[in-house]
Motif scaffolding. Structure first.
Motif, mmCIF file in Angstrom:
data_model
loop_
_atom_site.group_PDB
_atom_site.id
_atom_site.type_symbol
_atom_site.label_atom_id
_atom_site.label_comp_id
_atom_site.label_asym_id
_atom_site.label_seq_id
_atom_site.Cartn_x
_atom_site.Cartn_y
_atom_site.Cartn_z
ATOM 1 N N ALA A 105 -7.440 -9.869 4.366
ATOM 2 C CA ALA A 105 -8.089 -8.725 3.726
ATOM 3 C C ALA A 105 -7.393 -7.461 4.183
ATOM 4 N N HIS A 106 -7.282 -6.495 3.280
ATOM 5 C CA HIS A 106 -6.695 -5.209 3.663
ATOM 6 C C HIS A 106 -7.280 -4.109 2.788
ATOM 7 N N ALA A 107 -7.299 -2.884 3.317
ATOM 8 C CA ALA A 107 -7.787 -1.729 2.568
ATOM 9 C C ALA A 107 -7.221 -0.467 3.206
ATOM 10 N N VAL A 108 -7.032 0.574 2.390
ATOM 11 C CA VAL A 108 -6.548 1.860 2.880
ATOM 12 C C VAL A 108 -7.721 2.841 2.889
ATOM 13 N N LEU A 109 -7.950 3.460 4.049
ATOM 14 C CA LEU A 109 -9.060 4.396 4.212
ATOM 15 C C LEU A 109 -8.637 5.488 5.193
ATOM 16 N N GLU A 110 -8.909 6.759 4.829
ATOM 17 C CA GLU A 110 -8.563 7.876 5.706
ATOM 18 C C GLU A 110 -7.084 7.849 6.103
ATOM 19 N N LYS A 111 -6.208 7.528 5.139
ATOM 20 C CA LYS A 111 -4.755 7.498 5.340
ATOM 21 C C LYS A 111 -4.333 6.511 6.427
ATOM 22 N N LYS A 112 -5.152 5.470 6.603
ATOM 23 C CA LYS A 112 -4.806 4.396 7.522
ATOM 24 C C LYS A 112 -5.031 3.052 6.829
ATOM 25 N N LEU A 113 -4.311 2.041 7.298
ATOM 26 C CA LEU A 113 -4.429 0.698 6.746
ATOM 27 C C LEU A 113 -5.278 -0.163 7.668
ATOM 28 N N PHE A 114 -6.293 -0.806 7.079
ATOM 29 C CA PHE A 114 -7.162 -1.713 7.825
ATOM 30 C C PHE A 114 -6.868 -3.140 7.381
ATOM 31 N N CYS A 115 -6.606 -4.013 8.344
ATOM 32 C CA CYS A 115 -6.246 -5.402 8.035
ATOM 33 C C CYS A 115 -7.101 -6.375 8.831
ATOM 34 N N MET A 116 -7.303 -7.534 8.252
ATOM 35 C CA MET A 116 -7.923 -8.653 8.951
ATOM 36 C C MET A 116 -6.923 -9.805 8.878
ATOM 37 N N GLU A 117 -6.440 -10.249 10.042
ATOM 38 C CA GLU A 117 -5.463 -11.329 10.054
ATOM 39 C C GLU A 117 -6.165 -12.681 10.160
ATOM 40 N N CYS A 152 0.858 -1.186 0.000
ATOM 41 C CA CYS A 152 0.000 0.000 0.000
ATOM 42 C C CYS A 152 0.890 1.230 0.000
ATOM 43 N N GLY A 153 0.320 2.364 -0.361
ATOM 44 C CA GLY A 153 1.079 3.598 -0.435
ATOM 45 C C GLY A 153 0.643 4.598 0.626
ATOM 46 N N PHE A 154 1.629 5.202 1.324
ATOM 47 C CA PHE A 154 1.354 6.248 2.311
ATOM 48 C C PHE A 154 2.380 7.365 2.165
ATOM 49 N N PRO A 180 0.403 5.152 9.695
ATOM 50 C CA PRO A 180 1.792 5.332 9.271
ATOM 51 C C PRO A 180 2.475 6.555 9.866
ATOM 52 N N GLU A 181 1.701 7.487 10.437
ATOM 53 C CA GLU A 181 2.305 8.689 11.011
ATOM 54 C C GLU A 181 3.219 8.352 12.187
ATOM 55 N N ASP A 182 2.820 7.362 12.997
ATOM 56 C CA ASP A 182 3.670 6.961 14.122
ATOM 57 C C ASP A 182 3.953 5.457 14.126
ATOM 58 N N ASN A 183 3.647 4.795 12.986
ATOM 59 C CA ASN A 183 3.887 3.351 12.845
ATOM 60 C C ASN A 183 3.222 2.542 13.958
ATOM 61 N N SER A 184 2.034 2.986 14.369
ATOM 62 C CA SER A 184 1.335 2.317 15.471
ATOM 63 C C SER A 184 0.159 1.499 14.959
ATOM 64 N N TRP A 185 -0.238 0.512 15.758
ATOM 65 C CA TRP A 185 -1.389 -0.330 15.463
ATOM 66 C C TRP A 185 -2.411 -0.222 16.593
ATOM 67 N N LYS A 186 -3.688 -0.317 16.242
ATOM 68 C CA LYS A 186 -4.722 -0.472 17.261
ATOM 69 C C LYS A 186 -5.715 -1.506 16.776
ATOM 70 N N MET A 187 -6.432 -2.111 17.707
ATOM 71 C CA MET A 187 -7.380 -3.155 17.375
ATOM 72 C C MET A 187 -8.801 -2.646 17.592
ATOM 73 N N GLU A 188 -9.692 -3.011 16.670
ATOM 74 C CA GLU A 188 -11.102 -2.619 16.746
ATOM 75 C C GLU A 188 -11.940 -3.891 16.641
ATOM 76 N N ALA A 189 -12.763 -4.151 17.636
ATOM 77 C CA ALA A 189 -13.585 -5.364 17.630
ATOM 78 C C ALA A 189 -14.618 -5.300 16.513
ATOM 79 N N VAL A 190 -14.841 -6.433 15.844
ATOM 80 C CA VAL A 190 -15.846 -6.541 14.791
ATOM 81 C C VAL A 190 -17.107 -7.144 15.398
#
Length: 378
Positions: free
Chosen positions: A279-291, A234-236, A303-313
């Motif tokens: 699955a992955h997608a880029v939205l609002e300058k962030k990367l969303f992934c499903m592992e 992906c591109g950032f 990508p601004e701080d190379n951080s990850w957070k988790m969001e329950a589905v």
């Protein structure tokens, strides 16, 4: 997924320009078809005529392209989409690669923001393929490389096919320098990058190259430090990020992130990546992934701080249910791999909504199992 994709059938497709007209239209159309230098609309200045054509709904673009060479050239130009953008007329459509319930026949179908199905794409030229790359460039869909079985033998492809959403037709572009499949690809600053994958003899690749659409040319760039396959990109902020997949230098799946900077033509590495992404997608300058191991949480990379957070589905039922992503109107769509099963609704995630209302269900749903999606504005 490769098992499903390997059964896809693409047949040869050739599209002729067609002109539909009544007797009263004949003199005007004949004049224009024979002379590409004629006025866009007789009696009007070209700037006014161009604006008039830009007002036409997107679903009518293929018909416009069949009227004359001048119209066809204009609707394929960057100027056309610029005028539509200034007029606030850009329409966002979702292109979904789907397969029927039997898993035998695949096709691209087109949905708008309301979930209305507009049409199916003509079948792409070439052989049956699996593990190919998909990128959107300048409002066009590029299908790159892949793996084919011809006369019982597996073969990596370097072919590139482009679908023009304005004219509803396929064309062949310059081939890659290296045939490959199961590789990473992405658009960055108007250029398309392909990285890694498997080569002609099934060998893992570290090589990379970039496509310039203005020159219709692929150029080899600096290789990765190690071979990598089954990854995605992906591109950032003008840089290329390569994540996931496997590397010959790691045991199991790789958490390394390879980052390419086009300005100085070099790669660097970070270790804060993800593994086995389904699955992955880029939205609002962030990367969303499903592992693969956790289908009940979104992994969101900033990508601004190379951080990850988790969001329950918020989904019930079996934890083995997988999803594919789509993006429409600034929102993330989660399509169940169960496809048309009425027991599973499409989930919608709105990152800009209040936390208590970010998740909703919606009626947008492909006709069959969703294999992949891209979003094209025009």
């Amino acid at each position: 997924m490769p098992g499903v994709l390997s059964r896809m059938c693409f047949t040869d497709f050739r599209q002729q320009d067609s002109v539909g007209c009544t007797k009263s239209d004949n003199s005007f159309l004949t004049y224009c078809v024979d002379d590409s230098n004629c006025p866009i609309l007789p009696g009007l200045p070209d700037d006014v005529a161009k604006y008039c054509l830009a007002l036409v709904p997107r679903s009518n673009f293929p018909a416009l392209g069949g009227v004359c060479k001048r119209w066809r050239s204009f609707i394929k130009s960057e100027e056309f989409i610029s005028i539509r953008k200034l007029a606030g007329l850009l329409e966002e459509w979702l292109y979904v690669l789907t397969v029927d319930a039997q898993g035998k026949e695949s096709y691209w179908e087109v949905l708008d923001c309301s979930g209305n199905k507009h049409h199916q794409l003509p079948q792409m030229p070439g052989h049956t393929k699996a593990s190919f790359g998909i990128v959107v460039l300048n409002g066009k869909l590029l299908v790159m490389g892949g793996h084919s079985v011809i006369d019982g033998s597996g073969l990596a492809s370097a072919d590139i096919y482009q679908y023009d959403s304005y004219l509803n037709s396929w064309s062949k572009l310059a081939s890659m320098n290296v045939a490959r499949y199961d590789f990473a690809c992405a658009e960055v600053n108007g250029m398309v990058y392909v990285v890694g994958g498997y080569g002609i003899d099934g060998e893992s690749l570290s090589c990379a190259e970039v496509y310039d659409s203005d020159k219709d040319k692929w150029t080899v760039i600096e290789s990765l430090r190690r071979p990598r396959w089954g990854c995605f990109a992906c591109g950032f902020e003008g840089k290329l990020y390569v994540m996931g997949g496997r590397s010959s230098f790691t045991i199991g799946n790789s958490r390394f992130v390879d980052v390419y900077n086009p300005e100085n033509h070099t790669w660097c590495q970070m270790k804060n990546g993800c593994v086995m992404v389904t699955a992955h997608a880029v939205l609002e300058k962030k990367l969303f992934c499903m592992e693969w191991k956790n289908q009940r949480k979104l992994a969101i990379f900033n990508p601004e701080d190379n951080s990850w957070k988790m969001e329950a589905v918020p989904v019930m039922g079996s934890s083995t249910i997988r999803f594919q992503f789509g993006i429409l109107d600034g929102k993330l769509l989660l399509f169940s791999i169960q496809g048309g099963d009425p027991g599973y609704n499409t989930l919608l995630y709105n990152p800009n909504a209040p936390p208590e209302s970010q998740w909703q269900t919606c009626d947008i749903k492909p006709s069959g199992v969703c294999l992949s999606t891209v979003t094209i504005k025009a």
